[in-house]
Structure formats: C-alpha cells, structure tokens
Scaffold this motif. Structure first.
Motif, PDB file in Angstrom:
ATOM      1  N   LEU A 187       0.842  -1.191   0.000  1.00 32.40           N
ATOM      2  CA  LEU A 187       0.000   0.000   0.000  1.00 32.40           C
ATOM      3  C   LEU A 187       0.881   1.247   0.000  1.00 32.40           C
ATOM      4  O   LEU A 187       1.862   1.323   0.751  1.00 32.40           O
ATOM      5  N   VAL A 188       0.520   2.197  -0.851  1.00 33.93           N
ATOM      6  CA  VAL A 188       1.232   3.474  -0.942  1.00 33.93           C
ATOM      7  C   VAL A 188       0.277   4.574  -0.494  1.00 33.93           C
ATOM      8  O   VAL A 188      -0.818   4.716  -1.053  1.00 33.93           O
ATOM      9  N   THR A 189       0.673   5.331   0.507  1.00 32.78           N
ATOM     10  CA  THR A 189      -0.190   6.374   1.069  1.00 32.78           C
ATOM     11  C   THR A 189       0.530   7.713   1.093  1.00 32.78           C
ATOM     12  O   THR A 189       1.759   7.782   0.997  1.00 32.78           O
ATOM     13  N   VAL A 190      -0.252   8.783   1.252  1.00 27.92           N
ATOM     14  CA  VAL A 190       0.295  10.130   1.378  1.00 27.92           C
ATOM     15  C   VAL A 190       0.021  10.622   2.791  1.00 27.92           C
ATOM     16  O   VAL A 190      -1.122  10.618   3.254  1.00 27.92           O
ATOM     17  N   LEU A 191       1.084  11.058   3.468  1.00 30.60           N
ATOM     18  CA  LEU A 191       0.980  11.573   4.826  1.00 30.60           C
ATOM     19  C   LEU A 191       1.435  13.026   4.837  1.00 30.60           C
ATOM     20  O   LEU A 191       2.198  13.466   3.965  1.00 30.60           O
ATOM     21  N   ASN A 192       0.986  13.779   5.820  1.00 29.39           N
ATOM     22  CA  ASN A 192       1.447  15.155   5.942  1.00 29.39           C
ATOM     23  C   ASN A 192       2.830  15.177   6.588  1.00 29.39           C
ATOM     24  O   ASN A 192       3.410  14.136   6.897  1.00 29.39           O
ATOM     25  N   ASN A 193       3.350  16.375   6.818  1.00 30.62           N
ATOM     26  CA  ASN A 193       4.700  16.497   7.354  1.00 30.62           C
ATOM     27  C   ASN A 193       4.827  15.942   8.762  1.00 30.62           C
ATOM     28  O   ASN A 193       5.943  15.662   9.232  1.00 30.62           O
ATOM     29  N   ASP A 194       3.694  15.769   9.454  1.00 30.30           N
ATOM     30  CA  ASP A 194       3.704  15.215  10.811  1.00 30.30           C
ATOM     31  C   ASP A 194       3.509  13.702  10.828  1.00 30.30           C
ATOM     32  O   ASP A 194       3.456  13.104  11.903  1.00 30.30           O
ATOM     33  N   GLY A 195       3.369  13.102   9.660  1.00 35.48           N
ATOM     34  CA  GLY A 195       3.208  11.659   9.586  1.00 35.48           C
ATOM     35  C   GLY A 195       1.778  11.184   9.745  1.00 35.48           C
ATOM     36  O   GLY A 195       1.549   9.983   9.922  1.00 35.48           O
ATOM     37  N   LYS A 196       0.798  12.084   9.633  1.00 38.28           N
ATOM     38  CA  LYS A 196      -0.613  11.710   9.743  1.00 38.28           C
ATOM     39  C   LYS A 196      -1.240  11.654   8.349  1.00 38.28           C
ATOM     40  O   LYS A 196      -0.771  12.332   7.432  1.00 38.28           O
ATOM     41  N   PRO A 197      -2.310  10.870   8.171  1.00 38.83           N
ATOM     42  CA  PRO A 197      -2.944  10.764   6.849  1.00 38.83           C
ATOM     43  C   PRO A 197      -3.356  12.122   6.290  1.00 38.83           C
ATOM     44  O   PRO A 197      -3.959  12.934   6.995  1.00 38.83           O
ATOM     45  N   GLU A 198      -3.015  12.373   5.034  1.00 39.43           N
ATOM     46  CA  GLU A 198      -3.362  13.616   4.349  1.00 39.43           C
ATOM     47  C   GLU A 198      -4.616  13.378   3.526  1.00 39.43           C
ATOM     48  O   GLU A 198      -4.678  12.451   2.715  1.00 39.43           O
ATOM     49  N   THR A 199      -5.628  14.211   3.723  1.00 44.08           N
ATOM     50  CA  THR A 199      -6.916  14.009   3.050  1.00 44.08           C
ATOM     51  C   THR A 199      -7.295  15.183   2.148  1.00 44.08           C
ATOM     52  O   THR A 199      -8.433  15.283   1.727  1.00 44.08           O
ATOM     53  N   SER A 200      -6.348  16.057   1.854  1.00 45.55           N
ATOM     54  CA  SER A 200      -6.651  17.233   1.038  1.00 45.55           C
ATOM     55  C   SER A 200      -6.747  16.859  -0.434  1.00 45.55           C
ATOM     56  O   SER A 200      -6.446  15.739  -0.848  1.00 45.55           O
TER      57      SER A 200
END
Length: 365
Positions: free
Chosen positions: A337-350
């Motif tokens: 699985l490849v995911t996008v996280l924000n700079n804090d390491g949390k899921p990015e939903t934008s």
C-alpha cells in the motif's frame, strides 16, 4: 518535413540515437592559490626512478609492459560482462540490474554522464541519487546549408526551445548487486501574449524513449555488448505483469500495488523521480519518502512557477513547496500500500493528496 516524419515512425522504443548534449559546460580547471601546495604534475612525462636500475628506454617500457597485466587484474571487477547486466521492465518503465555494488558503480555513472555532455547538479551517493543540469539536445537543430555555414560562427543563435535533465537512482539489492533507474524530465519554451511577444518555459512529458536510449548506452559502457546488442536488450525486455489501483477513501485512501515491499519501494522511488518530486530524504526501514511538492494549480497563480520546476533536486528550500511523506508498507498477501501523509506523519486528506496519488498511480499501474 519528410525527415521529421521519418523519425517519428521508428518503432523501436530506443529510437534514434541522434542526441548531442556536448554543449554542456565543462568543469573549470582547478586553480590553486599561490600560498598552497601545487598539484602533482602529470606523471606520464616523468623520468623513471633511477633506483630501479633501469637506464634505457627499452628497459623502462619492458617494465611497464610487465606491470600492465597486474593492473588489469586489479581492475577486473570494474567492468561487468554481458551476463552481469540485464534489463527489467514494468509497463513503460525499464531499469538495469547489475551484479556490482553501488560503491563500484557510482564513479562509473558520474563518468558516464560527464562523457555524455552533462554536468551534475546533484551528487548524493548516500541517498543513491545523481542528477544532471538542464541541457539542450543540439542534434534536434536542422542541419541545413545556412545552419552549417553561419552556425559555425554564431552557434548560440540557434536553439531547439527544449531542455532535458536526467536523474539516476541506484538501489542496493539483498544479494549485493544494484538496480539502476534513469528518469527524464523535459521543458519547452512556449510563445505567450496576444502579440506573441513573450515566452515562458513549461514542462513537457517525460520521454521513455530517451530513458531507454541512455539505459542502452549505459549497458554498453558497463561492458554488456555493443550498441546494437544493448538496444535489442532494452527493446525486447519482457513486460512484468504488475498492476496498481486506487483504493479506499478519505483517511484510508491509498494505492494498492500487487507486489511485495522491496519492489514496490524501488518503483515508488522511480515514480517520484519521473513525476518530478523533490525527495529530501528516505527511510527504507520505516518505508517513508520525505518529499516536497508544488501543486501546479496553485503555483500558476504566482510568479516564478517554472523557476521552482527547474529546481528539480535543488538544494534551495522552496518556501511554497509543501512537505509530505509517501508511505510504502506491506499489505495483504504479496501486495503493498502506498499512502500520502502530511509532514507530521498523519494521513493527508486534502485535494493535493488525491492529485499526488493519481500521479503516482499512473506511473505504478
């Protein structure tokens, strides 16, 4: 027109090998300040040492001839044989697998790009990334009578309106060998304004044909046959049945890749290179790429967008670029699985996160 049409009809993915990046500036000669020790002079013109007991030129040459086999034996691991280099392929992505350690390949890669007419903008062996400066393929300039006559004196008056740069990524395999990826980025100068009195540099799609061309040339440089054999190997590389698809929604949105972590990790790194992300760091143990990304839709609202685009791999910290983390982790069975996280390491939903996933999915599927 006929010659241009003929070039476009070539079926080989390697295509024409008429590339000329020799106009790239070369590194200037190193000037040593007068208060420092001067560099050692070229020893090719040094006299033999008298303590060796050799007093004649023939004797000196005989000694050098005897030493040559020993020197060649010491360098036998530098060049690979044809069996030590192979091409692998997934979709339109191709890369080399070489039975040499990255440490041995790195200086060879630097020399390869310099001999191809490029200077390096990024040389990061610890990260396994090498990147060239932007350069122009002068072979695309029509070689008519006027060009051949005037161009010899005023060569700078002629331009293709296109620039290319290449990024090389090297990954270490568990058995000590290496995978070498070459990704291309292109730019073109477009006329703007109602009066067509201005120009602006814009991105153009990456060219898999140029990537394949330099892979073939690198194969030849590494000792895997001649140019014809290398081109055939690149053209006939077997397509591996790899697929990727977008799954989930909101915080669980991800790309599902039907391959294990090791291969997914390497392919995600190549996808980031080809799309044009700036990879600041990576942590293979945690399965994380630390990247910067400029949303084109937002960047077009401000000046200097292409200045940011042209800084692919630049050390300057682009304040407008947002930092993200691209996570790669093992999924169910042999998938990842490849995911996008924000700079804090949390899921990015934008909305930007969705754009990133779509871009990566296009490269991975």
């Amino acid at each position: 027109m006929a010659s241009l049409t003929g070039c476009g009809m070539i079926s080989s993915v390697v295509g024409t090998d008429k590339v000329d990046y020799k106009s790239a500036k070369k590194a200037s000669t190193l000037d040593v300040p007068p208060d420092l020790t001067q560099l050692q002079k070229d020893n090719r013109y040094a006299l033999p040492e008298t303590k060796s007991g050799i007093a004649t030129a023939s004797g000196y040459n005989a000694q050098r001839g005897a030493a040559a086999p020993a020197m060649a034996a010491g360098n036998q691991d530098v060049l690979a044989s044809g069996k030590d280099v192979r091409v692998e392929r997934a979709g339109n992505q191709r890369w080399l697998v070489v039975k040499q350690a990255p440490e041995l390949l790195w200086p060879q890669l630097k020399t390869f790009w310099e001999d191809s007419g490029f200077t390096l903008a990024l040389d990061a062996p610890t990260a396994g990334i090498m990147e060239t400066e932007w350069n122009e393929n002068r072979a695309k300039i029509p070689q008519d009578f006027v060009r051949n006559t005037i161009g010899k004196v005023f060569d700078s008056l002629y331009s293709t309106g296109e620039r290319d740069k290449y990024r090389t990524r090297i990954e270490r395999l568990p058995d000590g060998s290496s995978e070498i990826f070459i990704s291309h980025r292109g730019a073109e100068e477009v006329v703007t304004g109602s009066q067509k009195d201005g120009t602006v540099w814009t991105a153009r799609p990456n060219d898999p044909g140029l990537e394949a061309l330099f892979l073939a040339r690198l194969m030849t440089r590494l000792g895997a046959g001649d140019n014809a054999q290398a081109k055939t190997a690149v053209d006939t590389a077997i397509v591996q049945p790899l697929h990727a698809k977008l799954v989930g929604a909101a915080a669980t949105r991800a790309i599902e890749v039907d391959e294990g972590f090791d291969r997914a990790w390497r392919r995600v790194g190549l996808a980031l290179d080809r799309v044009g992300f700036t990879v600041e760091d990576r942590d293979r143990v945690q399965g994380t790429y630390f990247v910067r990304y400029v949303d084109p839709d937002e960047a077009k609202k401000t000046d200097g967008f292409f200045k940011k685009l042209l800084s692919w791999g630049s050390s300057d910290k682009d304040k407008e670029a947002q930092r993200y983390r691209i996570g790669v982790k093992a999924g169910a069975g042999s998938s990842s699985l490849v995911t996008v996280l924000n700079n804090d390491g949390k899921p990015e939903t934008s909305a930007t996160s969705e754009k990133i996933l779509v871009l990566l999915n296009e490269q991975l599927k």
